[in-house]
Design an enzyme around this catalytic site. Structure first.
Site, short mmCIF file in Angstrom:
data_model
loop_
_atom_site.label_atom_id
_atom_site.label_comp_id
_atom_site.label_asym_id
_atom_site.label_seq_id
_atom_site.Cartn_x
_atom_site.Cartn_y
_atom_site.Cartn_z
N GLU A 90 0.82 -1.21 0.00
CA GLU A 90 0.00 0.00 0.00
C GLU A 90 0.85 1.26 0.00
O GLU A 90 2.00 1.26 0.40
CB GLU A 90 -0.96 0.00 1.18
CG GLU A 90 -0.28 -0.11 2.51
CD GLU A 90 -1.26 -0.43 3.63
OE1 GLU A 90 -2.48 -0.48 3.38
OE2 GLU A 90 -0.80 -0.63 4.75
N CYS A 103 3.56 8.55 0.46
CA CYS A 103 4.20 7.66 1.43
C CYS A 103 4.23 6.27 0.81
O CYS A 103 3.19 5.74 0.41
CB CYS A 103 3.35 7.68 2.70
SG CYS A 103 3.87 6.47 3.92
N CYS A 110 7.04 -7.01 7.01
CA CYS A 110 8.22 -6.48 7.69
C CYS A 110 8.65 -7.48 8.75
O CYS A 110 7.81 -8.13 9.37
CB CYS A 110 7.88 -5.15 8.35
SG CYS A 110 9.29 -4.39 9.19
N CYS A 114 7.54 -4.86 15.43
CA CYS A 114 7.09 -3.87 16.41
C CYS A 114 5.67 -4.22 16.85
O CYS A 114 4.82 -4.54 16.01
CB CYS A 114 7.14 -2.46 15.82
SG CYS A 114 8.78 -2.04 15.22
N CYS A 117 2.44 -2.38 15.34
CA CYS A 117 2.36 -2.12 13.91
C CYS A 117 1.66 -3.25 13.15
O CYS A 117 2.02 -4.43 13.28
CB CYS A 117 3.78 -1.95 13.36
SG CYS A 117 3.82 -1.74 11.58
N CYS A 331 -0.06 2.86 8.75
CA CYS A 331 0.85 1.84 8.28
C CYS A 331 0.27 0.43 8.30
O CYS A 331 -0.04 -0.11 9.35
CB CYS A 331 2.07 1.94 9.18
SG CYS A 331 3.45 0.92 8.81
#
Ligand code: SAH
Ligand code: SF4
Length: 345
Positions: A90, A103, A110, A114, A117, A331
């Site tokens: 995205e 962005c 990932c 974290c 997230c 995010c």
């Protein structure tokens, strides 16, 4: 097959000469690519024969829009793209007084893990190529019909975990003859891979580095960001100092306000002590709630008090405006929802 959009203009020249073509063709091709053409056929100033040879030799990536959400509040647009292997990423387009800012994601998923997230919940699927990151910018520009003036590498993924491709992307976007966005109009956000920050400093780029600090003490930070165990705060800040000393660019620290976790008064004092005297700017980010995480956003008055405490110690801090509040412009959240509904890879 090589993705043609990963090549710099000089590399294109070399390949064209190898193919027995004139080197100036590279400029024409590069320009077409950066306009977001969807096939070699569209390159109307090249001979039919050359277009056919290019199509045989190179892959031309064209992301497909799977979903597009437009905020009724501020016009922010969120795109979910499908790439040629079915993976989804995205990107977000935002309107500011000084122009359009985009962005972009740098990885599919990932691996940094974290806790707050949505992007990292399923780990890393794969890196994006330089051309695929560039595509996000090119096709948002094409779809919106507005020139992009700023780029932030703050979508899904840890850019410094995909170092070579991200560096090549930075080279491609700032190269004359293409979309040509100056490095001063580009920000890269990292969760804090200290050795990679030092490596980046040595590239002497003029981009802005944003560091996701989120807590001023290792106990809190390690509990929400596993990367802190490998690179604790003092190691990270040493790398940040090196980045500033080498490039002269002031660092922006992202600090997420999570209720009773990162927003306690002593943490404002500790943060001010860490950053005092450094050329730094703190961005206080209200936490976006993610269903899978127990973290909750701070109360607005706590955020204000935190900001005042930093300012009192001479550390400049702003509270990030929430863009696209009605479309989940945070995010990883669009991709995550689509994955749950079984429409994204
Ligand atoms: N991987 C890089 C860049 C992508 S994340 C990084 O971590 O810096 C972009 C920013 O969004 C980071 O500052 C990240 O900490 C923040 N972020 C992620 N999830 C969030 C959430 N739920 N609420 C608020 N900020 C979040
Ligand atoms: Fe990865 Fe950044 Fe999300 Fe952490 S905040 S999991 S580093 S994308």
């Amino acid at each position: 097959m090589t993705e043609i959009k990963c090549l710099t203009i000089d590399e294109l020249k070399t390949v064209l000469v190898e193919m027995g073509e004139k080197p100036f063709r590279a400029g024409q091709i590069f320009k077409w690519l950066h306009q977001g053409v969807e096939s070699f056929e569209e390159m109307s100033d090249l001979s039919k024969a050359l277009r056919a040879r290019l199509a045989e030799r190179f892959a031309l990536t064209v992301p497909r829009i799977v979903r597009k959400q437009v905020s009724r509040v501020d016009g922010t647009v969120k795109y979910l793209w499908q790439l040629r292997d079915g993976a989804c990423v995205e990107s977000v387009l935002m309107h500011y007084a000084h122009g359009v800012s985009v962005c972009v994601s740098t990885q599919v998923g990932c691996r940094m893990g974290c806790r707050f997230c949505a992007s990292g919940l399923n780990g890393l699927e794969r890196h994006l190529s330089a051309g695929e990151i560039l595509d996000e910018v090119l096709f948002m520009q094409k779809d919106s019909g507005q020139p992009v003036s700023n780029i932030v590498l703050m979508g899904t993924g840890e850019p410094l975990d995909n170092y070579d491709n991200v560096l090549r992307f930075l080279q491609l976007v700032s190269c004359p003859g293409g979309i040509q966005i100056g490095q001063r109009h580009i920000s890269l956000s990292t969760s804090g891979l200290a050795d990679k920050i030092e490596q980046l400093a040595d590239e002497h780029l003029q981009i802005t580095l944003s560091v996701s600090l989120h807590a001023p003490d290792d106990e809190t930070r390690a509990a929400i960001m596993p990367v802190d165990t490998a690179y604790p705060i003092d190691r990270l800040l040493r790398a940040c100092r090196y980045y500033f000393d080498t490039t002269g660019r002031r660092i922006s620290y992202e600090y997420m306000m999570a209720r009773d976790t990162t927003d306690r008064p002593w943490q404002a004092e500790r943060l001010a002590r860490l950053l005092r005297g450094r050329p730094a700017h703190v961005n206080l980010i209200p936490l976006n709630e993610v269903a899978e995480s127990p973290l909750r956003p701070s109360r607005p008055e706590t955020v204000r008090r935190f900001q005042q405490a930093l300012e009192k110690h001479g550390v400049t801090a702003t509270v990030r405006r929430r863009l696209g509040p009605d479309i989940d412009a945070a995010c990883g959240q669009l991709r995550r929802r689509a994955m749950q509904q079984g429409t994204a890879g």
